[in-house]
Design an enzyme around this catalytic site. Sequence first.
Site, short mmCIF file in Angstrom:
data_model
loop_
_atom_site.label_atom_id
_atom_site.label_comp_id
_atom_site.label_asym_id
_atom_site.label_seq_id
_atom_site.Cartn_x
_atom_site.Cartn_y
_atom_site.Cartn_z
N PRO A 1 65.40 61.34 36.18
CG PRO A 1 63.78 62.95 35.74
CD PRO A 1 64.04 61.72 36.54
CD GLU A 2 71.61 61.46 37.33
OE1 GLU A 2 72.74 61.82 36.96
OE2 GLU A 2 71.42 60.54 38.13
#
Length: 284
Positions: free
Chosen positions: A2-3
């Site tokens: 997850p960014e």
Amino acid sequence: MPELPEVEVVRRGLERHAVGRTVQAVEVRHPRAVRRHLAGGADLADRLAERRLISARRRGKYLWLPLDSGDALVAHLGMSGQLLVQPPGTEDEPHLRVRLVFTDGGPELRFVDQRTFGGLALEPDAGDLPPSLAHIARDPLDPEFDLEAVVAALRRRRTGLKRALLDQTLVSGVGNIYADEALWHTRLHWARPTEELRRPEARAVITAASDVMRAALGEGGTSFDRLYVDVNGQSGWFDRSLHAYGQAGRPCARCGALIVREAFMNRSSFRCPRCQRTPRRPRW
DNA sequence: CGCAGGCCCTGGTAGC
DNA sequence: TGCTACCAGGGCCTGC
């Protein structure tokens, strides 16, 4: 992994499915998931019980949920963390770490994290930002994000360009995937010394990171390994639009040269060897 | 202070 | 088949 776009999708899910509800009880099933809450899992559970979730906020890759007690529940998904909304009675996930049950008897909020780099903690909700996030820079989707200030700060650094892009105290939300994509779009090598960047180059790479993340958000977030799913377990599909990250051996969409994978900071970097030439004085 | 590098963690997979 | 080695990498921490 997850960014920013993936975390924003989760934030929106929390806003829709968790905000406004009151916690009844919390079950901490793995101490590592609450290691940043120094008073321990029992204390976290005590202080969350009977508290209402006021809102869902985000800076960079961090999420926090202000409570009606004045505390905030801070969450980081790390490498493999998920926040899932699941009906009570749904079989526990293998890597379920923390469970929040609500007084309305509705869906539970579950923190699931295989690799346990992520975690939850309670902190004072000190106005705009929990104290532990004070060092995290504003992200490019923040209305108060100051592009020219970041460009100036980037050019004052004396390090490699990709290192700087990954530094959450300079600009937050950018991880390995979007850093490689931003570099590809601007034809810059990851080892370009930041102090040698021309102002337009610096402006272009930050803008590209911002654009790529905004596009990913529009498509539901990148997901290539099924570890990332949004708050309801839906995968994104932005991986089909990646030009550099994970594309080793595939032709560059711009020039046809084969994308290469290189070791960098104990991880991988992907670039086009023709479009993104190695600088004369690289800072590895 | 700025910067570089080590470490944490687990499941899937490649190689022998 | 069953073992070992390696890989994914964000962020905290330490040391220079």
